[in-house]
Structure formats: C-alpha cells, structure tokens
Design a protein around this motif. Sequence first.
Motif, PDB file in Angstrom:
ATOM      1  N   GLN A  12      32.970  43.543  55.273  1.00  0.00           N
ATOM      2  CA  GLN A  12      32.228  44.019  54.097  1.00  0.00           C
ATOM      3  C   GLN A  12      31.857  45.494  54.249  1.00  0.00           C
ATOM      4  N   ARG A  13      31.485  45.889  55.458  1.00  0.00           N
ATOM      5  CA  ARG A  13      31.137  47.295  55.699  1.00  0.00           C
ATOM      6  C   ARG A  13      32.346  48.196  55.495  1.00  0.00           C
ATOM      7  N   ILE A  14      33.491  47.785  56.022  1.00  0.00           N
ATOM      8  CA  ILE A  14      34.706  48.593  55.870  1.00  0.00           C
ATOM      9  C   ILE A  14      35.022  48.771  54.388  1.00  0.00           C
ATOM     10  N   ARG A  15      35.068  47.659  53.665  1.00  0.00           N
ATOM     11  CA  ARG A  15      35.389  47.723  52.228  1.00  0.00           C
ATOM     12  C   ARG A  15      34.330  48.525  51.473  1.00  0.00           C
ATOM     13  N   GLY A  16      33.050  48.281  51.778  1.00  0.00           N
ATOM     14  CA  GLY A  16      31.972  48.982  51.081  1.00  0.00           C
ATOM     15  C   GLY A  16      32.002  50.479  51.318  1.00  0.00           C
ATOM     16  N   LEU A  17      32.233  50.899  52.565  1.00  0.00           N
ATOM     17  CA  LEU A  17      32.311  52.331  52.865  1.00  0.00           C
ATOM     18  C   LEU A  17      33.536  52.966  52.205  1.00  0.00           C
ATOM     19  N   ARG A  18      34.646  52.245  52.200  1.00  0.00           N
ATOM     20  CA  ARG A  18      35.861  52.763  51.554  1.00  0.00           C
ATOM     21  C   ARG A  18      35.622  52.978  50.066  1.00  0.00           C
ATOM     22  N   ILE A  19      35.034  51.985  49.407  1.00  0.00           N
ATOM     23  CA  ILE A  19      34.780  52.070  47.969  1.00  0.00           C
ATOM     24  C   ILE A  19      33.737  53.146  47.666  1.00  0.00           C
ATOM     25  N   ALA A  20      32.708  53.248  48.516  1.00  0.00           N
ATOM     26  CA  ALA A  20      31.668  54.266  48.305  1.00  0.00           C
ATOM     27  C   ALA A  20      32.255  55.677  48.349  1.00  0.00           C
ATOM     28  N   ARG A  21      33.326  55.865  49.121  1.00  0.00           N
ATOM     29  CA  ARG A  21      33.971  57.172  49.199  1.00  0.00           C
ATOM     30  C   ARG A  21      34.995  57.365  48.082  1.00  0.00           C
ATOM     31  N   GLY A  22      35.216  56.313  47.302  1.00  0.00           N
ATOM     32  CA  GLY A  22      36.186  56.400  46.208  1.00  0.00           C
ATOM     33  C   GLY A  22      37.627  56.352  46.686  1.00  0.00           C
ATOM     34  N   TRP A  23      37.846  55.764  47.869  1.00  0.00           N
ATOM     35  CA  TRP A  23      39.174  55.721  48.447  1.00  0.00           C
ATOM     36  C   TRP A  23      39.878  54.421  48.102  1.00  0.00           C
ATOM     37  N   THR A  24      41.164  54.512  47.889  1.00  0.00           N
ATOM     38  CA  THR A  24      42.005  53.321  47.730  1.00  0.00           C
ATOM     39  C   THR A  24      42.356  52.796  49.120  1.00  0.00           C
TER      40      THR A  24
END
Length: 190
Positions: A12-24
């Motif tokens: 969840q942290r990996i996905r959340g941090l990725r999405i928070a940065r706007g990264w695909t």
Amino acid sequence: MSQDETESIVRQRIRGLRIARGWTLDTLAARCHLSPSTLSRIETGRQRMVLEQLVAIAKALGTSLDQLVEPEGDEDVVIRPEPESIGGATFWLLSRERDRRGVTIGKMRLTENHDSPAPQVHPGYEWFTVLSGAIRLTLGTRTVLVLPGQAVEFSTMTPHLLEAYRGPAEVLTIFDHDGEQAHLPGHRHQ
C-alpha cells in the motif's frame, strides 16, 4: 502483526507513494529498474517482494527502506498521558515531549484555589478552550469568564491568571516554549 499484514502495508505504501507523485507504473518501474509487470505484481501481492527490489523501489520513491517497511503499531501515534499535579492544577501532556511544532499541548484540570497565585508575565502567546466548568481569566486589569466551548488567545506579556470558577474546570491548552517554562515548572523536555 503477521508477515502478510506487514507485506500488505508495504504494498500500500509503494502504490500510495507512486500515486502521490503522479507516476504511472511505467515511470516508477523505469526509475527502479524493474519491469512494469513485475512492479504491478509487487503492488497487487501476486509476487513476493525481495530485499533488492525493496531497496531499489524505496530509493526511486525518495524514501528509506526503514520507512517503507516500518511495521505499523500504535506507539508512534497514541499518547498515553500520565497526570501531573502542579499546585492547584492537574496536567496531562497530550503532545510528544518537545513537539516538532515547538508547542506543548495539554489538558489541564483546575480546582477552585483559595490561595490564588499572582498573575504571570512571560514572552509569547497562549491559547486554551474550556472543555467543562468555567474559567475566570484575569488578563491585566480585566476579568473574563470563559465558558465551555469558548476559546481564548492572548499575549502572555499581559499579566494573566487562570482560575476555576464555581467548581472544577478542564481546559485544552497550547503553550509555546516560554509558556511551558512559566506554567509547568519542573516539567522537563528534551
């Protein structure tokens, strides 16, 4: 906490941090030298995580491995205040000692004190809200009655004194460093 629960939080942290940065998935995968399908399987739990992957993912996300895999618990968020009596007041520290905001947050219970101390003066500002009872605030030459649900904020360069009015009262208060030193003598912060 089980290993599966810990892994779920890390995912969840990996996905959340990725999405928070706007990264695909493609963007993060390129930054940590994994294929997008591998990263997708890691995020969804269809693939076990290995240390080398976690190190690369943490670095790409701009965090540390420790922060990424830190177990969840309540000790980092729950404060269990212990009452401390000071004069006619009982104080419960509701913030971590030497809070990062530079303030001390606490709940204070005042009882009617017939040996009223002298008003105090010190640099800074104070804020409090009355939770129950009533507070008689002496502020310079004024006396203000503060009732439940009301809040006050004032310069502490004005001589001030808080007293319970017609029975016990509880307040939620925020002290800056100078207010803490003036009102909580002997209370040591690191």
